[in-house]
Write a protein that holds these residues in place. Sequence first.
Motif, PDB file in Angstrom:
ATOM      1  N   VAL A   4       0.967  -1.333   0.067  1.00  0.00           N
ATOM      2  CA  VAL A   4      -0.160  -0.088   0.090  1.00  0.00           C
ATOM      3  C   VAL A   4       0.852   1.335   0.071  1.00  0.00           C
ATOM      4  O   VAL A   4       1.728   1.335   0.795  1.00  0.00           O
ATOM      5  N   ILE A   5       0.550   2.091  -0.936  1.00  0.00           N
ATOM      6  CA  ILE A   5       0.979   3.742  -0.649  1.00  0.00           C
ATOM      7  C   ILE A   5       0.355   4.482  -0.103  1.00  0.00           C
ATOM      8  O   ILE A   5      -1.121   4.263  -0.479  1.00  0.00           O
ATOM      9  N   ILE A   6       0.578   5.260   0.824  1.00  0.00           N
ATOM     10  CA  ILE A   6      -0.479   6.130   1.210  1.00  0.00           C
ATOM     11  C   ILE A   6      -0.016   7.675   1.287  1.00  0.00           C
ATOM     12  O   ILE A   6       1.091   8.005   1.537  1.00  0.00           O
ATOM     13  N   LEU A   7      -0.864   8.419   0.247  1.00  0.00           N
ATOM     14  CA  LEU A   7      -0.584   9.786  -0.215  1.00  0.00           C
ATOM     15  C   LEU A   7      -1.242  10.875   0.772  1.00  0.00           C
ATOM     16  O   LEU A   7      -2.552  10.464   1.035  1.00  0.00           O
ATOM     17  N   GLY A   8      -0.683  11.639   1.303  1.00  0.00           N
ATOM     18  CA  GLY A   8      -1.061  12.521   2.426  1.00  0.00           C
ATOM     19  C   GLY A   8      -1.288  11.705   3.826  1.00  0.00           C
ATOM     20  O   GLY A   8      -2.308  11.921   4.523  1.00  0.00           O
TER      21      GLY A   8
END
Length: 374
Positions: A4-8
């Motif tokens: 998973v990539i979490i942006l913000g």
Amino acid sequence: MKKVIILGSTGSIGKSAIDVIKSNPGNFKITALSAHSNEEELLKQAKVFNVKNLALTGTPPVDKSITYYSPKGLLDMIADTDADIVVNGVAGSDGLMPSVVSLKSGKNLALANKETIVMAGSLIANIAAQSNKKIIPVDSEHSAIFQLLQGKKKEDIDEIIITASGGAFRDLPAAELKNVKLEDAVKHPNWSMGTKITIDSSSMANKGLEVIEAYQLFNLPLSKIKVLIHPQSMVHSLIRTTEGSLYAQISKPDMRVPIQNALTWPELGPSLFGRLDLSGVTLTFQAPDFEKYRMLKLAYKAAELGQGSCIAYNAANEIAVDAFVNGKIDFLGIPYIAEHTIEKLGFKGIDTIEDIVEADKKTRTFVKEILGKV
Ligand code: NDP
Ligand code: MG
């Protein structure tokens, strides 16, 4: 294990996403994180979850371990990083390009950034289809509708009903809206969220954006998208099937639930964030007052006018909210500016992402000019 990539990741959605991952040990691995200027929090998160790919978009990083910098750097990081799904919790229209690159680089998109859908509509749906990837809404109402529609045929849907808390001024007479202050507008009765979206809840521009979001996401005529004020924020939305039945999604007002549902999709995960006991609970509903909530009324108009007006609605609101936060206009200046902008600006032929970026830019210039005269 899903990557998973979490942006913000330093924001309200980002922190909730991190909490979901922490609460599901062994199921997810964070492969990249991003923030705008909160370097300290980003580094803390990176250390806890041993994340090497980090991006900062707003200020140059002081720490050398942050190797991606600037909006362009954020896009590079998304493209370079191996992941199954991206949680887009970036605030505002700067969330659009990260959504585009996420899908194009072969990742599913858990989308909180509603601006992506409002601005790019069918274009982003086409990008997802071409990339053979899925957009899974995180916005609680759209997450609810997304879940309710599973297994239902489109022709069996009569309407969808988006619920709204009514925001900070729900019980205030319309005539008193002209006197409200910033500190009143940032108090949300039920949800704890970022500043911009909380003010949007007070003006119901948030619900306006969500009407446009639903219109674009679920491919139904505008006349089949309704809004109902529901002060308890437990029914997150409803659908009505053609024979008249209503189906509702009901849970505690906690963004970790729709975030988890997006991350575990197409499966359902465990119940980790508190089961709602309905005994003794009263649920109430009322129709919204479109004359009081001008931003809600205007959203329907923008959706009817087309993609360019939806872009203008979003951009005008963003600049107007910023002006309100900085004390340059009063609360009713927000709908005034947005109405004036939609009336004056007409955009035809929004066919590409470049057209969207251009229309967004033009709107911002136009609104700043109006503000200059205030
Ligand atoms: P916040 O303001 O709490 O957080 C925003 C995050 O994005 C922070 O990590 C911030 O970094 C980063 N950020 C800010 N500006 C930029 C930029 N220009 N480019 C890249 N990153 C940026 O917002 P929310 O979490 O409340 O909202 C995020 C999105 O999710 C919005 O689109 C909102 O409408 C939507 N949403 C939010 C809900 C909620 O419960 N909060 C519910 C439903 C939808 P930094 O901390 O460094 O400033
Ligand atoms: Mg919402």
